[in-house]
Design an enzyme around this catalytic site. Structure first.
Site, short mmCIF file in Angstrom:
data_model
loop_
_atom_site.label_atom_id
_atom_site.label_comp_id
_atom_site.label_asym_id
_atom_site.label_seq_id
_atom_site.Cartn_x
_atom_site.Cartn_y
_atom_site.Cartn_z
N ALA A 271 0.79 -1.23 0.00
CA ALA A 271 0.00 0.00 0.00
C ALA A 271 0.82 1.28 0.00
O ALA A 271 0.37 2.31 -0.53
CB ALA A 271 -0.93 0.00 1.21
N ALA A 272 1.99 1.29 0.65
CA ALA A 272 2.75 2.54 0.76
C ALA A 272 3.15 3.05 -0.63
O ALA A 272 3.40 2.24 -1.53
CB ALA A 272 4.00 2.29 1.61
N GLY A 274 0.53 5.14 -0.08
CA GLY A 274 -0.83 5.29 0.39
C GLY A 274 -1.76 6.13 -0.47
O GLY A 274 -2.92 6.33 -0.10
N ASP A 340 -0.68 -3.63 -6.10
CA ASP A 340 0.27 -2.65 -6.65
C ASP A 340 1.66 -3.17 -6.31
O ASP A 340 2.29 -2.73 -5.34
CB ASP A 340 0.02 -1.28 -6.03
CG ASP A 340 0.77 -0.17 -6.73
OD1 ASP A 340 1.55 -0.47 -7.66
OD2 ASP A 340 0.60 1.00 -6.34
N CYS A 393 4.21 0.42 -11.75
CA CYS A 393 4.61 1.70 -12.34
C CYS A 393 5.83 1.46 -13.23
O CYS A 393 6.83 2.17 -13.15
CB CYS A 393 4.90 2.74 -11.26
SG CYS A 393 6.11 2.24 -10.03
#
Length: 448
Positions: A271-272, A274, A340, A393
Site C-alpha cells: 500500500a505505501a 498510500g 500494486d 509503475c
C-alpha cells in the site's frame, strides 16, 4: 520577529550533491540520501541532484575524456561528475539534443560561478585540498574546448541519452517507434498533480482556492488538478485541511478501475505510500486492510489517512509480506484486491531520475518472479465473483503484459476484464491534462 535563513553557498550545495551521487552509485536511493541533507539545503540540493542524474551518462563520458584515470578519492570523482553535468547543462546551445536543451534550461548558475564554487568545495575538504589545481584545470579546459570535447564523445547510448545501455536496448526492443521519445520525455521535470478528496472539498472549491492564491491548474480525471507551475505542497491552500493529496494522473486510474462499492471488504496490498489507499476510501465506505512490508512507510500511510480524515475502525494497517498469507490473512476473502506490486519503477523516472542508475539488468527477472509470487498468493484471498487489479509503475513488458498473460494462464478461474493495459508516460510536450507517468493495469475477476 522572523529571522531570515541565509542560503548556503553553492560550494556547500555542490558537496552535498556529490555525496548524494556517491550514495546512488553505491546502490542507495536518492530519496534516502536527500533525507540526510540538512533541511536548509534540501530543496536546492534536490534540484541539483535531479539535474545531475539526468546528465550523468554524458558527464561520465566527459570526465573520462578529461581525466582518463579516475581519481582515487570517490568524493573527488563525484564532485567532478557533478560539476561537469551542471556545466554541460548550463552551456548546452539550442542546437544540442532535446535533453541537452532541457537540462540547460534548469541550470541556475553561470559557468564561471560553477567552476569557482567547485574549486571552493574541494578546498573546504582537507583530504581533497591537493586536488584544487586538477579541478580548476579540468573544468576550465571543458569551458575552453567544449565543442571539440562534445564532438569527440563516444557514440554510446549512455553518453547520448543518459541511461544505461541495457535500459535503452530494452526500450528499443519493446517500443521500436517511440523509445527515443520515451527517453527524452523522462528527462523533463514532471507536473504536480493533485487528487481532490471529495469527503473534504469539491474540485471546484479547491480550484477556486488555488486561483485565489495565484496558482493556475487544469482538471484531469474525475477529481484531479494539474498545476501549471509546481509549488511546495505545504504552501498550497487546503493541504493541512486534507482537501487533496499529491497523486500522478496515471495513478489516479487505479481506484475507479477497481470500482469498490460501499460495504465491500477490500485489500490494498503493497500500500505505501498510500495514495491509492486514500483514493479507495474516498470513493466508497469499505472495510479496508492496507498491507505493506515496510513498517516505516506504512506509518506514513496512517499519517496521510489521518490528514485526509479517512482513518477509522474499518481501516486496518498491517506490516507484513503480502506473499506470506500465514503472516497476515485471517481467511476471510476480499471482494476486491489492489495488487500494486514492487517493480523496477521504470515508468516514474521523471520523478525519480536516480532509478535508471540504481537498476541492473538482472532486476527485471527478479522483480518479475516476485510479482508472480505476490499475485498468485493474493489471488487466493479473492472471493468468487471478486476482482484483483494488478498494477505496476513500469513500462517494461516483463512487468506488465507478459505478467498479465502468464497470470491468466496459471489461473483458469481468472477472467480478464477491460483495463488500460500499458500506459506509457507523457512528458512536457503533451498538454497539461495529458501528462502522466507510466503504469500498467490488468483487471481480473474470479469466476464463481
Amino acid at each position: 520577529m522572523q529571522t531570515s535563513v541565509q542560503a548556503p553557498p553553492l560550494s556547500v550545495l555542490l558537496l552535498s550533491t556529490a555525496r548524494n551521487l556517491q550514495a546512488v552509485l553505491s546502490g542507495r536511493s536518492l530519496t534516502d540520501a536527500l533525507a540526510a541533507v540538512p533541511a536548509v539545503q534540501r530543496p536546492a540540493v534536490q534540484a541539483l541532484s535531479f539535474q545531475v542524474m539526468r546528465g550523468l551518462g554524458r558527464a561520465r563520458a566527459l570526465r573520462e575524456a578529461l581525466v582518463p584515470r579516475p581519481p582515487t578519492q570517490p568524493l573527488l570523482d563525484a564532485l567532478l561528475l557533478v560539476s561537469l553535468a551542471l556545466l554541460d547543462a548550463s552551456t548546452a546551445p539550442e542546437a544540442d539534443t532535446e535533453t541537452g536543451a532541457r537540462r540547460r534550461a534548469v541550470s541556475r548558475y553561470a559557468p564561471h560561478t560553477l567552476v569557482d564554487q567547485a574549486v571552493r568545495a574541494v578546498s573546504s575538504q582537507h583530504r581533497l585540498q591537493g586536488a584544487k589545481g586538477l579541478v580548476n584545470a579540468v573544468l576550465r579546459r571543458y569551458l575552453r574546448e567544449r565543442d571539440a570535447l562534445v564532438a569527440a564523445l563516444p557514440d554510446t547510448g549512455e553518453a547520448r541519452w543518459n541511461y544505461p545501455d541495457w535500459w535503452i536496448a530494452r526500450l528499443a526492443e519493446a517500443y521500436p517507434d517511440t523509445w527515443q521519445a520515451l527517453l527524452a520525455g523522462a528527462d523533463t521535470p514532471p507536473a504536480l498533480t493533485l487528487r481532490v478528496n471529495p469527503r473534504r472539498a469539491s474540485r471546484e472549491e479547491v480550484a477556486r482556492a488555488l486561483d485565489e492564491a495565484g496558482v493556475a491548474a487544469v482538471p484531469v480525471h474525475a477529481h484531479g488538478l494539474v498545476l501549471e507551475t509546481p509549488r511546495p505542497v505545504a504552501q498550497l491552500p487546503g493541504y493541512a485541511e486534507g482537501w487533496w493529496s499529491v497523486q500522478d494522473a496515471g495513478a489516479q486510474v487505479a481506484a475507479p478501475l477497481l470500482d469498490a462499492q460501499d460495504g465491500w471488504r477490500v485489500l490494498d496490498a503493497c500500500a505505501a505510500p498510500g495514495g491509492k489507499t486514500a483514493h479507495l476510501l474516498e470513493g466508497a465506505r469499505v472495510e479496508l486492510l492496507a498491507l505493506d512490508a515496510d513498517a516505516d512507510r506504512l506509518a506514513r500511510v496512517g499519517e496521510n489517512l489521518a490528514r485526509l480524515g479517512l482513518s477509522g475502525p474499518d481501516v486496518t494497517l498491517v506490516a507484513a509480506d503480502a506473499a506470506d498469507l500465514d503472516a497476515w490473512w485471517d481467511g476471510r476473502p476480499f471482494d476486491a484486491v489492489l495488487a500494486d506490486v514492487p517493480c523496477t519503477a521504470s515508468g516514474i523516472v521523471r520523478r525519480h531520475p536516480d532509478i535508471r542508475w540504481l537498476r541492473r539488468p538482472d532486476d527485471l527477472p527478479r522483480t518479475a518472479a516476485l510479482q508472480a509470487c505476490i499475485a498468485d498468493a493474493l489471488w487466493r484471498t479473492v472471493k468468487p465473483g471478486g476482482r484483483l487489479l494488478y498494477v505496476t509503475c513500469s513500462i517494461f513488458p516483463e512487468e506488465g503484459e507478459s505478467q498479465a498473460q502468464a497470470f491468466a494462464g496459471r489461473h483458469g478461474d481468472a477472467e480478464r476484464l477491460p483495463a488500460p493495459g500499458q500506459i506509457l508516460p507523457s512528458g512536457a510536450a503533451a498538454p497539461l491534462s495529458d501528462q502522466h507517468d507510466g503504469f500498467f493495469y490488468a483487471l481480473f475477476a474470479k469466476r464463481a
